[in-house]
Design an enzyme around this catalytic site. Structure first.
Site, PDB file in Angstrom:
ATOM      1  CE  LYS A 132      32.946  26.648  46.753  1.00  0.00           C
ATOM      2  NZ  LYS A 132      32.743  27.527  45.524  1.00  0.00           N
ATOM      3  NE  ARG A 189      27.098  36.628  47.614  1.00  0.00           N
ATOM      4  CZ  ARG A 189      27.029  36.444  46.036  1.00  0.00           C
ATOM      5  NH1 ARG A 189      25.910  37.052  45.625  1.00  0.00           N
ATOM      6  NH2 ARG A 189      27.740  36.007  45.619  1.00  0.00           N
TER       7      ARG A 189
HETATM    8  N1  BES Z   1      34.526  30.948  47.661  1.00  0.00           N
HETATM    9  C1  BES Z   1      33.828  31.018  46.611  1.00  0.00           C
HETATM   10  C2  BES Z   1      34.344  31.932  45.446  1.00  0.00           C
HETATM   11  C3  BES Z   1      35.626  31.540  44.899  1.00  0.00           C
HETATM   12  C4  BES Z   1      35.607  30.895  43.663  1.00  0.00           C
HETATM   13  C5  BES Z   1      36.640  31.885  45.435  1.00  0.00           C
HETATM   14  C6  BES Z   1      36.818  30.503  43.169  1.00  0.00           C
HETATM   15  C7  BES Z   1      38.128  31.374  45.045  1.00  0.00           C
HETATM   16  C8  BES Z   1      37.890  30.665  43.784  1.00  0.00           C
HETATM   17  C9  BES Z   1      32.375  31.769  46.986  1.00  0.00           C
HETATM   18  O1  BES Z   1      31.944  31.386  48.255  1.00  0.00           O
HETATM   19  C10 BES Z   1      31.624  31.206  46.008  1.00  0.00           C
HETATM   20  O2  BES Z   1      31.327  30.151  45.660  1.00  0.00           O
HETATM   21  N2  BES Z   1      30.701  31.979  45.421  1.00  0.00           N
HETATM   22  C11 BES Z   1      29.950  31.481  44.213  1.00  0.00           C
HETATM   23  C12 BES Z   1      28.663  32.438  44.085  1.00  0.00           C
HETATM   24  C13 BES Z   1      27.440  31.916  43.493  1.00  0.00           C
HETATM   25  C14 BES Z   1      26.906  30.748  44.028  1.00  0.00           C
HETATM   26  C15 BES Z   1      26.457  33.018  43.508  1.00  0.00           C
HETATM   27  C16 BES Z   1      30.641  31.568  42.800  1.00  0.00           C
HETATM   28  O3  BES Z   1      31.144  32.487  42.610  1.00  0.00           O
HETATM   29  O4  BES Z   1      30.342  30.715  42.041  1.00  0.00           O
HETATM   30 ZN    ZN Z   2      30.879  29.761  48.416  1.00  0.00          ZN
END
Ligand code: BES
Ligand code: ZN
Ligand code: ZN
Length: 496
Positions: free
Chosen positions: A277, A351
């Protein structure tokens, strides 16, 4: 904060502040307010006339040394239009009042219920609102603001029939709101002070305290169970994963009773892994264990409230780190169910761990499932930080759950889960992939991924990514962790 039940008329109630509420309507000063106004030589009518007292939702008007009161202050909270007023509004009114008075050196409060609905359900909402609003994120402040503590709140004007019914409502509220605050405290913990092992220890300590059974699966046991999706995420970190299993068993229950499974995502820190990230806001990913904390809060409350069906919580806990051993985009993992998963993006780790959590809950005999997870950024695009995204099948099961959410004042919105979305998680080389097609619907394809493991078991998925944490406080809510979904799940479990 002590909660007492008071039966005196308003004029003789001793307190640093007496709180009541005002509706936004033509005749603002009816009932007890008109009585107060007479005692104050028309002072309230003058405030209303000048436009300072309108009854607009959550407006706060403080009157010092009100004439005819034993209390030192009168706080009038706006209640909005009377038509749609309900217990959820009372929860916010009580919370907003508490947060306002706390900063003003007030120690003792009385909350006066007005004419209209003011039974045990309303008393419960008020006490929930008070305790919930009292939460402070000050675990790591060396100078606590202890001079801001409200010592006691007396509830006045409620009618609960025999006193014990009202007392029961107060006790329920204390259990529920304290359990929410327990979860909020965990969500606040930074990842160096809450690794998967430490989370497991906190869960174990809580379980001992309230009388739940607790089993912690370590990395060895997790390998034996072949939880390949969870292990794939965990392999990038030196911190080993854990699966926390809490059980509540009612003293007697029907042989054919349903068993409710509660599965919570507990990524104690989500860097994204190799699909790392950006640095901006990454510190917030300490709250990526919010779904797990939600289920711990629910279990703590249920241990006291004693629902009539067995409940099993399954909380997979891990870090998501990049590292020499981390899984890489394109890797294929075999989940405990045997399904193969192509990991397109290592940041879609929630997931993966839930896949094994959900399957394991079914293995343990759960006939109905609810999962909660800070799963996708896409749910924020869809619903902002207002509603929890609620998915589920069959639809009737979801609708029942949404009734509970409505009853306890938690905003949730039903999201679609049509078959067309399933196509989007087909993999070229494995059974499924862990991201969608990149053409939108990210929260829905994530939900579909989970459904591949819930299969035909009645299942609800709550995406709390945008609602588990607020960056800005609200009058009744401190900024930070919200504890959302806990009240709904408790209510639903109690009705099963
Ligand atoms: N933990 C994150 C989702 C999240 C984002 C929680 C912002 C709280 C605040 C999750 O693991 C994630 O990174 N999801 C990705 C999925 C994508 C790579 C398909 C997302 O939502 O960007
Ligand atoms: Zn994530
Ligand atoms: Zn995550």
């Amino acid at each position: 904060m002590r909660i007492e039940i008071e039966n005196q008329p308003y004029a003789s109630i001793q307190a640093d502040a007496l709180v009541t509420y005002v509706f936004d309507k033509e005749d603002k000063l009816d009932g007890v307010l008109s009585e107060m106004d007479r005692g104050m030589d028309g002072h309230l009518a003058a405030l209303a006339g000048s436009g300072e007292l309108t009854g607009k939702a959550l407006e706060l008007v403080l009157v010092h040394f009100p004439q005819g009161f034993a209390a030192k202050r009168l706080l009038l909270v706006g209640a909005g239009k009377p038509g749609k007023f309900n217990a959820s509004d009372l929860r916010k009114i009580a919370g907003a009042a508490l947060r306002y008075l706390k900063t003003r050196g007030v120690k003792t409060v009385a909350f006066l219920a007005r004419e209209g609905e003011r039974g045990p359900a309303e008393a419960q909402a008020v006490v929930e609102g008070l305790i919930f609003a009292d939460f402070e994120s000050d675990t790591y402040r060396t100078e606590k603001k202890s001079n801001r503590e409200i010592q006691s709140v007396a509830l006045a004007g409620f009618d609960g029939g025999p006193g014990s019914i009202l007392a029961g409502a107060v006790e329920r509220a204390q259990i529920i709101a304290e359990s929410q605050n327990f979860a909020r405290e965990l969500i606040n913990e930074p990842s160096n002070r809450l690794t998967p092992r430490m989370l497991a220890a906190r869960a174990d300590a809580m379980a001992k305290e309230v009388g739940l059974s607790c089993e912690i699966l370590d990395e060895k046991k997790i390998s034996e169970l072949k939880m390949g999706a969870l292990l794939g995420v965990a392999q990038g970190s030196v911190e080993p994963p854990r699966v926390i299993v809490l059980r509540y068993t009612p003293s007697t229950h029907r042989a054919e009773a349903p068993v409710l499974g509660l599965v919570g995502k507990a990524v104690t820190f989500d860097t994204g892994g190799i699909s790392i990230k950006p640095a901006n806001n990454m510190e917030k990913m300490k709250y990526d264990m919010g779904g797990g904390a939600t289920m711990l809060g629910v279990m703590r409350a249920l241990a006291f409230l004693k629902p009539s069906v067995p409940i099993i919580a399954v909380i997979p806990a891990t870090e998501n780190m990049p590292g020499a051993r981390a899984q890489k985009p394109g890797d294929v993992q075999v989940a405990m169910s045997g399904k193969t998963i192509e990991v397109i993006n290592t940041d879609a780790e929630g997931r993966l761990i839930l896949a094994d959590g959900i399957f394991y809950a079914r293995k343990l005999g759960c006939t109905h499932l609810i999962d909660a997870a800070t799963l996708t950024g896409a749910i924020e695009v869809a619903l902002a930080n207002v509603n929890v995204g609620a998915f589920g099948t069959p639809r009737e099961f979801l609708d029942n759950f949404l009734e509970s959410a409505k009853a306890v004042g938690e905003k949730m919105w039903p999201m679609p889960i049509d078959d067309e979305y399933e196509e989007m998680i087909k993999s070229n080389i494995a059974d499924i992939r862990n991201t969608g097609s990149g053409k939108g619907g990210g929260a829905i394809t994530a939900a579909w991924f989970l459904k591949e493991f819930a299969e035909d078991t009645p299942w609800i998925h709550l995406d709390i990514a945008s609602t588990c944490w607020v960056d800005e406080g609200r009058p009744w809510l401190a900024k930070g962790p919200t504890g959302v979904a806990i009240r709904s799940i408790i209510d639903f479990a109690m009705k099963m």
